[in-house]
Design an enzyme around this catalytic site. Sequence first.
Site, PDB file in Angstrom:
ATOM      1  N   HIS A  63       0.838  -1.200   0.000  1.00  0.00           N
ATOM      2  CA  HIS A  63       0.000   0.000   0.000  1.00  0.00           C
ATOM      3  C   HIS A  63       0.871   1.247   0.000  1.00  0.00           C
ATOM      4  O   HIS A  63       2.101   1.164   0.079  1.00  0.00           O
ATOM      5  CB  HIS A  63      -0.972  -0.004   1.178  1.00  0.00           C
ATOM      6  N   HIS A  65       1.431   3.822   2.064  1.00  0.00           N
ATOM      7  CA  HIS A  65       2.007   4.493   3.218  1.00  0.00           C
ATOM      8  C   HIS A  65       3.529   4.394   3.119  1.00  0.00           C
ATOM      9  O   HIS A  65       4.070   3.341   2.783  1.00  0.00           O
ATOM     10  CB  HIS A  65       1.488   3.901   4.526  1.00  0.00           C
ATOM     11  N   ASP A  67       6.115   4.091   4.935  1.00  0.00           N
ATOM     12  CA  ASP A  67       6.969   3.102   5.589  1.00  0.00           C
ATOM     13  C   ASP A  67       6.979   1.764   4.853  1.00  0.00           C
ATOM     14  O   ASP A  67       7.699   0.841   5.248  1.00  0.00           O
ATOM     15  CB  ASP A  67       6.570   2.901   7.054  1.00  0.00           C
ATOM     16  N   HIS A  68       6.214   1.680   3.759  1.00  0.00           N
ATOM     17  CA  HIS A  68       6.192   0.452   2.970  1.00  0.00           C
ATOM     18  C   HIS A  68       6.747   0.634   1.555  1.00  0.00           C
ATOM     19  O   HIS A  68       6.892  -0.359   0.834  1.00  0.00           O
ATOM     20  CB  HIS A  68       4.767  -0.109   2.896  1.00  0.00           C
ATOM     21  N   ASP A 213      -0.419  -4.077   6.882  1.00  0.00           N
ATOM     22  CA  ASP A 213      -1.181  -3.165   7.737  1.00  0.00           C
ATOM     23  C   ASP A 213      -2.673  -3.465   7.667  1.00  0.00           C
ATOM     24  O   ASP A 213      -3.269  -3.405   6.587  1.00  0.00           O
ATOM     25  CB  ASP A 213      -0.932  -1.718   7.316  1.00  0.00           C
ATOM     26  N   HIS A 271       5.982  -5.211  12.467  1.00  0.00           N
ATOM     27  CA  HIS A 271       5.422  -3.872  12.285  1.00  0.00           C
ATOM     28  C   HIS A 271       5.210  -3.181  13.637  1.00  0.00           C
ATOM     29  O   HIS A 271       4.191  -2.573  13.910  1.00  0.00           O
ATOM     30  CB  HIS A 271       4.100  -3.945  11.506  1.00  0.00           C
TER      31      HIS A 271
END
Length: 307
Positions: A63, A65, A67-68, A213, A271
Amino acid sequence: MQKFEVTILGCSSATPTSKRNPSAQLVNIAERYFLVDCGEGTQVQLRRYKIKFQRISHIMISHMHGDHYYGLMGLLSSLHLLGRTADLHLYGPSVLKEIIDLQYKYSDTRLNYNLVFHPLQNEKQELIFEDDKLTVTTIILNHRIPCTGFLFREKEKHRKITQQSISEFKIPVSEIHNIKEGKDFINRDGQKIPNEKITGGPVHSYSYAYCSDTCYDEKVIQQIKGVDTLYHEATFMEDMKDRAKDTFHSTTKQAGEVALKAGVKELIIGHYSARYGDLQPLLDETKTVFTNTVLAIEGEKYKVEPC
């Protein structure tokens, strides 16, 4: 037995810490390399753990966001600078291609290799990769923005045949492959030897589910039912379940509940929120629900196999 292992490159949520990097992991199945998520610093982690960049053929982004995927542009550029010419397949939300194209437009960059983009849909699971060894399908997760996990499954393997059977029934080398695929054997006298008399059952085919997530959602359970290894986010401990709900994340106990209800063999949690320096309490709390749980630790390789 062919290799099936997961190397954790990053296991922190939101921001990197002095000890943990954002989400990224390498899945190796029969020497097919899949990079799953690509948080900031991923290419440094690949170097640190001596993983050869050029062996990665597929990158999957769950996705949008940061941090990914904030490590993705740097990795793609490094592959270019290192002289890559082989195709690279990238799977992710459709808007990811817009971001990549925009950055390369304004940096006047033209990659040496062909970047093949596969947009992911979020309404239902889909098969996104298949070859003679495995399949990869998406897992629809429940996050604040569209988000998919990934389910890796080995295909059914050949049946087992022993040297004793080969000798007893005088099986020529030319027939071994057919027998492993389930066919009966016809000997020189024209006698049919049933396959089940010559072979044992097929070697177990393993499976790995990556749930990045997501808030607690039992809709995912049916798709991941019975997998050998499940990676499930556990951003918060149970005393912060309200915060987890507000941010569409999961707690330790919720990750354990998903694993328990799905009947998986092993659970890896990751995570982690940066607020947790010591991860042992997260592991202990998850184990109150699902005993066979381990922590995602950067640099560790986890073999996907029945426990």
